[in-house]
Motif scaffolding. Structure first.
Motif, PDB file in Angstrom:
ATOM      1  N   GLU A 125      11.420  11.999   0.666  1.00 30.26           N
ATOM      2  CA  GLU A 125      11.028  11.680   2.038  1.00 30.26           C
ATOM      3  C   GLU A 125      11.899  10.562   2.610  1.00 30.26           C
ATOM      4  O   GLU A 125      12.344  10.618   3.756  1.00 30.26           O
ATOM      5  N   THR A 185       5.296   3.405  -1.941  1.00 28.70           N
ATOM      6  CA  THR A 185       5.211   4.859  -1.954  1.00 28.70           C
ATOM      7  C   THR A 185       4.244   5.341  -0.881  1.00 28.70           C
ATOM      8  O   THR A 185       4.539   6.283  -0.139  1.00 28.70           O
ATOM      9  N   SER A 186       3.093   4.688  -0.762  1.00 24.89           N
ATOM     10  CA  SER A 186       2.124   5.068   0.268  1.00 24.89           C
ATOM     11  C   SER A 186       2.678   4.851   1.662  1.00 24.89           C
ATOM     12  O   SER A 186       2.466   5.680   2.561  1.00 24.89           O
ATOM     13  N   LEU A 187       3.386   3.752   1.868  1.00 25.50           N
ATOM     14  CA  LEU A 187       3.976   3.484   3.179  1.00 25.50           C
ATOM     15  C   LEU A 187       5.001   4.539   3.546  1.00 25.50           C
ATOM     16  O   LEU A 187       5.038   5.018   4.683  1.00 25.50           O
ATOM     17  N   GLU A 227       3.601  -0.757   9.209  1.00 24.54           N
ATOM     18  CA  GLU A 227       4.038   0.580   9.566  1.00 24.54           C
ATOM     19  C   GLU A 227       5.552   0.622   9.709  1.00 24.54           C
ATOM     20  O   GLU A 227       6.200  -0.416   9.889  1.00 24.54           O
ATOM     21  N   TYR A 253       8.223   5.346  13.664  1.00 20.32           N
ATOM     22  CA  TYR A 253       7.222   6.408  13.576  1.00 20.32           C
ATOM     23  C   TYR A 253       5.974   6.130  14.408  1.00 20.32           C
ATOM     24  O   TYR A 253       5.032   6.901  14.353  1.00 20.32           O
ATOM     25  N   ASN A 254       5.929   5.080  15.186  1.00 22.55           N
ATOM     26  CA  ASN A 254       4.770   4.795  16.019  1.00 22.55           C
ATOM     27  C   ASN A 254       5.087   5.243  17.440  1.00 22.55           C
ATOM     28  O   ASN A 254       5.796   4.568  18.179  1.00 22.55           O
ATOM     29  N   LEU A 282       5.211   7.667   2.416  1.00 29.17           N
ATOM     30  CA  LEU A 282       4.600   8.981   2.598  1.00 29.17           C
ATOM     31  C   LEU A 282       3.707   9.047   3.833  1.00 29.17           C
ATOM     32  O   LEU A 282       3.686  10.058   4.540  1.00 29.17           O
ATOM     33  N   HIS A 283       2.964   7.978   4.123  1.00 29.07           N
ATOM     34  CA  HIS A 283       1.998   8.008   5.222  1.00 29.07           C
ATOM     35  C   HIS A 283       2.482   7.294   6.483  1.00 29.07           C
ATOM     36  O   HIS A 283       1.803   7.355   7.510  1.00 29.07           O
ATOM     37  N   LYS A 284       3.569   6.558   6.409  1.00 32.70           N
ATOM     38  CA  LYS A 284       4.210   5.845   7.531  1.00 32.70           C
ATOM     39  C   LYS A 284       3.416   4.646   8.025  1.00 32.70           C
ATOM     40  O   LYS A 284       3.894   3.889   8.837  1.00 32.70           O
ATOM     41  N   ARG A 285       2.173   4.444   7.548  1.00 39.45           N
ATOM     42  CA  ARG A 285       1.358   3.319   7.988  1.00 39.45           C
ATOM     43  C   ARG A 285       0.241   3.112   6.966  1.00 39.45           C
ATOM     44  O   ARG A 285      -0.409   4.064   6.570  1.00 39.45           O
ATOM     45  N   ILE A 286       0.038   1.861   6.562  1.00 40.97           N
ATOM     46  CA  ILE A 286      -1.072   1.553   5.658  1.00 40.97           C
ATOM     47  C   ILE A 286      -1.742   0.271   6.121  1.00 40.97           C
ATOM     48  O   ILE A 286      -1.126  -0.553   6.808  1.00 40.97           O
TER      49      ILE A 286
END
Length: 162
Positions: free
Chosen positions: A78, A26-28, A114, A118-119, A30-34
């Motif tokens: 998303e 979920t974090s990946l 990531e 998106y990079n 929503l944030h595209k990178r962890i």
């Protein structure tokens, strides 16, 4: 011994591991990178890439299956709205793992996982590649440089002679 066992248990019970991977996915999304450990990043890649593949076809069935893994409406929306549009032409390999060194507290290997599309920095590098400098190419440039440097000098001396 783990003969033939292909699942990395990450020193956790099944329920804890599934909850952790769901939260990380979920974090990946929503944030595209962890940032996480290398072992968790590799386990997360196996967990999240089939979900991204499933998101390419937007149907109620696929949304329900992905929701059963993620348990987050925002992440599912998303994934099906934005991420699926970007990865539509990609046959697989939606994530990238970049090793960043070690964590000072326990010396574990750290990594950034990531989403590939998106990079912006990596996308710029793939579109424009610089020519590799070799000894031969530097020698050719050095030979061409004196000839080019002599030509303007000769032209500059010609008007003074008149």
């Amino acid at each position: 011994m783990r003969h033939g066992c292909k699942v990395n248990h990450l020193s956790r019970t099944h329920a804890h591991r599934v909850a952790m991977l769901s939260n990380m996915a979920t974090s990946l999304i929503l944030h595209k990178r962890i940032e996480t450990t290398v072992a968790k990043a590799k386990a997360l890649r196996v967990y999240v890439e089939p979900l991204i593949s499933r998101s390419k076809e937007d149907s109620t069935h696929n949304r329900r299956i992905v929701f059963s893994y993620l348990h987050s409406k925002e992440a599912v929306n998303e994934l099906f709205r934005e991420i699926s549009q970007k990865v539509a032409g990609r046959p697989g390999g939606y994530t990238r793992i970049l090793k960043t060194g070690i964590r000072h507290g326990d010396n574990s290997e750290m990594a950034i996982i990531e989403l590939v599309d998106y990079n912006e920095n990596m996308l710029k590098d793939t579109t424009k590649k610089a020519a590799k400098s070799t000894r031969r190419s530097r020698a050719k440039k050095a030979e061409a440089a004196p000839a080019a440097a002599e030509a303007p000098v000769a032209e500059a001396e010609a008007p003074k002679a008149e």
